[in-house]
Design an enzyme around this catalytic site. Structure first.
Site, short mmCIF file in Angstrom:
data_model
loop_
_atom_site.label_atom_id
_atom_site.label_comp_id
_atom_site.label_asym_id
_atom_site.label_seq_id
_atom_site.Cartn_x
_atom_site.Cartn_y
_atom_site.Cartn_z
N HIS A 142 -39.24 92.16 42.52
CA HIS A 142 -38.19 91.18 42.89
C HIS A 142 -38.75 90.59 44.03
O HIS A 142 -38.89 89.32 44.28
CB HIS A 142 -36.89 91.54 42.76
CG HIS A 142 -35.85 90.55 43.27
ND1 HIS A 142 -35.68 89.29 42.59
CD2 HIS A 142 -35.25 90.25 44.47
CE1 HIS A 142 -34.89 88.68 43.12
NE2 HIS A 142 -34.44 89.19 44.39
N ASP A 165 -25.05 88.93 41.00
CA ASP A 165 -24.84 88.25 42.31
C ASP A 165 -25.19 86.70 41.81
O ASP A 165 -26.48 86.33 42.19
CB ASP A 165 -25.74 88.71 43.21
CG ASP A 165 -25.48 88.16 44.68
OD1 ASP A 165 -24.41 88.11 45.03
OD2 ASP A 165 -26.39 88.10 45.34
N ARG A 198 -29.98 78.49 43.36
CA ARG A 198 -31.42 78.47 43.85
C ARG A 198 -31.60 77.46 44.53
O ARG A 198 -32.40 77.48 45.70
CB ARG A 198 -32.59 78.61 42.93
CG ARG A 198 -32.23 80.18 41.97
CD ARG A 198 -32.26 81.25 42.87
NE ARG A 198 -32.03 82.45 41.93
CZ ARG A 198 -32.18 83.69 42.29
NH1 ARG A 198 -31.83 83.83 43.87
NH2 ARG A 198 -31.87 84.83 41.78
N LYS A 210 -25.18 81.85 47.57
CA LYS A 210 -24.61 82.97 47.03
C LYS A 210 -23.23 83.17 46.96
O LYS A 210 -22.62 84.09 46.27
CB LYS A 210 -25.34 84.32 47.76
CG LYS A 210 -26.83 84.21 47.87
CD LYS A 210 -27.44 85.11 46.55
CE LYS A 210 -29.00 85.38 46.74
NZ LYS A 210 -29.27 85.94 45.45
#
Lengths: 407, 407
Positions: free
Chosen positions: B112, B215, B219, B235
């Site tokens: 990731h 979560d 973006r 976020k």
């Protein structure tokens, strides 16, 4: 005193024999709000039964105004019951006013952000990232590490940058311990629901009051870890706040027009501009070995909160504009406040140009904090009805590292 | 069932007519822990009187083991009082197991971190920053925005990157709404004091159990704001966790050796390596318009937690290694978990290569989430005594933006 307003009455928590109670400070006295509410002298609702300011914050602005007005009248008229008044000198140190739900630290002082940008990213032609003038850049700090003024600052350990790029990290106690001079506000009212946003007026109404805040920082740890997710262990070890919260109502005379914003921000942020607070803020450093009895320390920085680029209502409107939950007791800090000239910079990183040029504190010189150093943040501004009011100070003394990360 | 261990009994909070109570789930039943403690069938100490798991977490590992053993025996022996057992179908949806003190999100999946680094910083020759293999990179998320599975995901608004570099930001609802597949743990035991650090053994003993965590991420907002202080509004609008916490004791059979770490980390982190959990994790997407009655959704990602680079004890040892305060109820997440191949990536940012190549969900295609889409994270692993156990899922449905930031 004229205009029906008594001396500055900031809110906090004192420890009485029966346990902690919400209180206000009146000079060298603490006034027990639970006793006053129990005697029917303050609006009820149970908030005074809490061990801290949490339930008063949750009660919201109408209750704050009623409590403030009732306290002003009681103090002005000299009608305080004797059992509700305590000499601060007779009590243990006050506790944290409230355990913060979330703690957000902004980056709203233009001189600070530009100087740090130059020091951390010397090859970047623009020390302010493009977004900086479009929105209040910020991040979440560690709420659990927020402590009351007076708590010792244990030197943190961690990963320091390698001596040469690409080398192994150098693990141990920070060599670059710093303070950060900040002003913070506490919010109240009921929690918002996920997805709710706040208008400018709603945000402003949720601001209960302000405290000085010292966001202790380990610059070497921070520099090594901060890409790409921001500061973590370089900041999370401790954040100190003052023990007495000055309600916004006491700062009416300190309001000044907010700095001009160019380019104008988006409408929801523009609506939350308008005013800011003009408070004089100071950092006092008493070096290790100095005797507190005859050395009050030296003022190593003096600046003003008036030119912080983003206002408190703008910070709060922004933070809620994505539907994030805002709770009573949330803590929101400006980020380090610095002016452009020498002597106006709110952290050693800037004042020493990254640890290169020491600052003088009495007979001592410092690039970074040493074990035994004490830092005190102070602030003052115009009081309603004339004269000056002092914000409660926030202080901490550096203690040696205890272990933790080791190489 | 052999070995004295019943079915998987995860912990949560159910709403009974008298209010919320701590409970465990046994298949389609909820067992009221307050009723059992009140009848003297579980260890006392008042933890069961709390409206959530907060006081059970604070009670620490000795109490957890006693409660777990007592529950196992009661269920295996069929000795549960009828009044303490409720059909889940007869109750309203469960509540959040505990209000987290602090919420930390790590970045511990190597695939990731490398993929996101390439997408966000295409000109950087090293997608992993040098510190990534030296310490568990992480940041603080917004604890107040942590919600229980089932909560709607209101599309957040904010500042999207300008169409051309240097241009004005483009303000409005996110166009790049994403999920993130994560595993998280909750810590317990008494709060540490500022300056305290945790050994590997102390950290491990504080891990109560695990939950799946989504979560949610915007973006475009994240890309515009994240320099230099990390993700904030991209976020902070919502983070969903499962309603039932699987205690670590139930995951003994899922323990596998942790991935080899090269270079070896510093001693305090090395000591906290050793084991990790091998759980199969899945993302299910049910596109807007699909009927939940005859469309369970499509599995759009399937991966394993076994190759997360930094272990849970390492994450906790690191976070406390600077003396930061660790409190009962703190929430610690892995960051998005992804494998290297197509179909193993735990967020759309990776799976679609930054919104370029759509993924297929039944008859639908998605680059980013659309209003009405439902995402469900699932997980399963080997149970003690044989068979499989399922982690409680975490689900959310996307709802249209409500206002907030506008241009």
């Amino acid at each position: 005193v004229t205009g029906g307003r008594a001396a500055h009455l900031p809110y906090g928590v004192v420890r009485l024999p029966g346990g902690p109670v919400p209180a206000v400070r009146d000079g060298d006295r603490a006034i027990d709000l639970r006793a006053l509410a129990g005697a029917g002298l303050l609006p009820g609702g149970g908030w005074a039964e809490a061990p801290d300011l949490g339930r008063l914050l949750a009660a919201g602005p109408d209750v704050w105004a009623e409590v403030d007005a009732a306290l002003q009248a009681l103090v002005l008229d000299g009608r305080l019951p004797a059992g509700a008044v305590h000499r601060l000198a007779d009590l243990p140190p006050p506790l944290l006013p409230v355990t913060p739900g979330d703690y957000v630290d902004f980056y709203s002082s233009e001189h600070h952000a530009a100087t740090v940008g130059r020091l951390f990213r010397p090859d970047d032609p623009d020390p302010l990232v493009p977004a900086w003038r479009q929105l209040p850049i910020g991040y979440h700090g560690r709420a659990g590490s927020v402590v009351a003024s007076g708590t010792d600052v244990v030197r943190p350990a961690g990963h320091r940058p390698p001596a040469a790029p690409g080398g192994a990290p150098d693990v141990g106690p920070t060599r670059e311990l710093d303070f950060e001079l900040e002003l913070a506000f506490l919010t109240g009212g009921p929690p918002t629901a996920p997805g709710d946003v706040l208008s400018a007026a709603e945000a402003e109404a949720r601001i209960f009051g302000v405290v000085l805040l010292d966001d202790w920082s380990a610059r070497d740890l921070q520099r090594h870890e901060y890409r790409p997710l921001g500061p973590f262990l370089g900041k999370s070890f401790l954040t100190s706040v003052a023990c007495w919260v000055t309600p916004l109502a006491a700062l009416e005379a300190a309001r000044v027009p907010a700095p001009r914003q160019d380019p104008p921000p988006a409408p929801h942020l523009r609506a939350a501009g308008g005013w800011t607070l003009d408070l004089t803020l100071e950092v006092v450093l008493r070096p290790a070995g100095a005797d507190p009895a005859d050395d009050d320390g030296s003022v190593v920085a003096r600046t003003s909160s008036a030119d912080v680029y983003w206002t408190m209502p703008q910070q709060l409107v922004h933070a809620a504009s994505n539907g994030a939950v805002v709770r009573p007791g949330d803590l929101w800090a400006t980020g380090t406040i610095s002016g452009p000239e020498a002597g106006t910079q709110g952290c050693l990183l800037e004042a020493t140009q990254g640890g290169v040029r020491p600052v003088r504190a009495g007979a001592a010189e410092r690039t970074w904090l040493e074990d035994g150093d004490t830092v005190v943040l102070r602030g003052h501004g115009p009081a309603v009805g004339g004269g000056r009011l002092e914000l409660a100070p926030v202080a901490g003394t550096v203690r040696p590292a205890r272990g933790g990360a080791s190489g």
